[in-house]
Design an enzyme around this catalytic site. Sequence first.
Site, short mmCIF file in Angstrom:
data_model
loop_
_atom_site.label_atom_id
_atom_site.label_comp_id
_atom_site.label_asym_id
_atom_site.label_seq_id
_atom_site.Cartn_x
_atom_site.Cartn_y
_atom_site.Cartn_z
CD GLU A 207 -74.16 38.93 41.64
OE1 GLU A 207 -74.27 40.07 41.65
OE2 GLU A 207 -73.09 38.97 42.13
CD GLU B 293 -74.05 41.34 37.25
OE1 GLU B 293 -74.04 40.19 36.06
OE2 GLU B 293 -73.95 41.01 38.43
#
Length: 702
Positions: free
Chosen positions: A114, A134
């Site tokens: 990210e 995730e």
Amino acid sequence: MGEVMEKTTGTARYETRGEVALVVLDNPPVNGMGYTVRKAMLEGLDRALADPSVKAIVIAGAGKSFSGGADIREFNTPRMLLEPGLRTIISAFEASPKPVIAALHGTAMGGGLELPLGCHFRVAAKGTQVALPEVKIGLLPGAGGTQRLPRAIGLEPALNMIVSGAPVPAEQLAPAGLFDEIVDGDIIEGAVAFAKRVVAEKRPITVLRTRKVKHDNPEAFLQFARNSVKTVAKNFPAPLKCVDAVAACIDKPFDEGIAVERELFVELMASPESRALRHAFFAERAAARIPDVPDDTPRRKIERVAVIGAGTMGGGIAMNFLNAGIPVTILEMKQEAIDRGFATIRKNYEGTVKKGRLTEAKMAERMALLTPTLSYADLAKADLIIEAVFEEMGVKEKVFKELDAVAKPGAILATNTSTLDVNRIAAVTKRPQDVLGMHFFSPANVMKLLEVVRGEKTAKDVLATVMDLAKKIRKTAVVSGVTDGFIGNRMLRYYGGQANALVEEGATPQQVDRAMEKFGMIMGPFRVADLAGNDIGWSIRKRLYVEDPSMKRTIIADKLCEAGRFGQKTGAGWYRYEPGKRDAIPDPVVDKIIEEGRKAMGITPRKVSDEEIVERCVYALVNEGARILEEGIAARASDVDMVYLTGYGFPLFRGGPMLYADSVGLVTVKRAMERYRAATGDRFWEPAPLIARLAAEGKTLT
Ligand SMILES: NC(=O)c1ccc[n+]([C@@H]2O[C@H](COP(=O)([O-])OP(=O)(O)OC[C@H]3O[C@@H](n4cnc5c(N)ncnc54)[C@H](O)[C@@H]3O)[C@@H](O)[C@H]2O)c1
């Protein structure tokens, strides 16, 4: 907590190479972005911005990878939430007036991907793997990943990555636009050279946030994605929320999309399913550590393994090592038994080859590592010997005496016994410190669980060695003390006991199975019993009836066995089975046996609710699990959960029986036990003292 604080001391180093500033994440083993790392990253950025001679900034990782994302050592600690958070940092790098180049190598996962998505340029070393994993812990990428990745590589590939959590090679994503360059050679040098070109060519800074996601028919695609995700992940909310978050990048401006992502992330963080997945994630890591065995305990070398007995278990056990490239010598009493064992192993591999999951060459390689023998003398070189012969103390004793005579000094001697006393087996040798239990589960080449049974005298380095080895053969190892049935089977006895009692009282086996399967068990207890063989329990019961004549008889199960209904292997058990098929078909003959059994016990059947079935079966696991904990047979509640998640088909989304009890609430659990105690008169339902104490103190098992 103090200890955790101590550990999160990584940093981000700052240096300059001419006009290029380098910010290098440095927090072994995977450059997790803990609090101190985050702070140092921001300081590095500010320094670079304040230095007029710096024209571009490269952010890279030290050691083997760019970054594994959040520092898991900080999970569930206040440091995780301390500013600067990852989102703050990403915004800061994104807003930099000087070009920022992310330089990836090794792996870049979660926040470790990210952050690069917030940079202006990205380069990656050949062979870099990137992922947003995730979803595997019941969450979604919460630092802009759901909004920036689709803008970088397109809606469909981004959604696939986010929903699956699977790693993807950087080379595959470069053409899609995730990387400006794939670097062959040193990543930092490559990235610095790239940065210099950016400066020289005055390339404009581009940010993903302003890009639009192009897709011909996003609505249809998202609907399709929702439908498929719903069926695949029916007990897990995260994949669907991932789709919802990604959908926001289509119809909302970036900042609104980020707000949606945040909202969904917070919702998932509070979900019981994510709690269960995170619990399992940490439970697996915790189980590998033994409280009184230091991490730096020296390990023994395991280069050759021997297995005694080439039956159901011996063959499967051997395959684990062959798969890991470790040579195995397998000993039997007769040539026929060896031939049979070899044929089974070969057939097993051939099945995998047929399914396309193994090449012929690999199969040949593995089979070549296997050596048969009829002679104990051939075991003299083995570093580890695992016994998997008949379950009889006399036979085991004989085998261990032989092993004591031939095994080299320091060889580890393990037994795969399910029910026998490991201390007694160790005591027949002159080296009880080298003996322990390695309790594999059937089929041993498939099942993840390995109970490592620690004898009274088992040496610490033996335990440490076997725990490491378990990882190498891809098992989840959990340490158990010596007790009848170890952790898993000892608890199972009470679970099965309740299932039987419920049928005696009025439920049908089908109702019990259905209720437990609805709860999430992979298979209900009666279908499991038919698979494992009803005769095993029967022979144990017959022995116990003699040893303890006052013991309550399990009349219906006994009658079933008296009728020869041992389960799938005899074509009939609690259900009947068509030849060659595994479908459990309800059988009126069983109804009759049950009816007769109830009559013999003087029981008038009553209506049993599904809720009672689930409570009694699961709380039986909880109560016995708590006793096991209290006796120190298991080191922690999460170890008990690991056993049930990996060996007994307990639903992952519930995190194991102990976490389940905590989520119901121990006061409620205890009160239910007391209610069952009063209703059935069964002393088993006396709440374990640990449960009573924790409930009174408002504490939890996990
Ligand atoms: N079957 C299971 O589900 C399971 C699960 C966990 C543990 N275990 C344990 O594993 C052990 C083996 O069980 P199994 O199901 O593989 O049994 P099995 O009957 O399939 O295999 C036992 C093998 O050991 C051989 N054997 C017997 N005595 C021997 C000796 N003295 N020397 C060499 N070989 C000898 C036999 O010829 C046979 O091939 C038992 O202790 C059992 O309790 C079984």
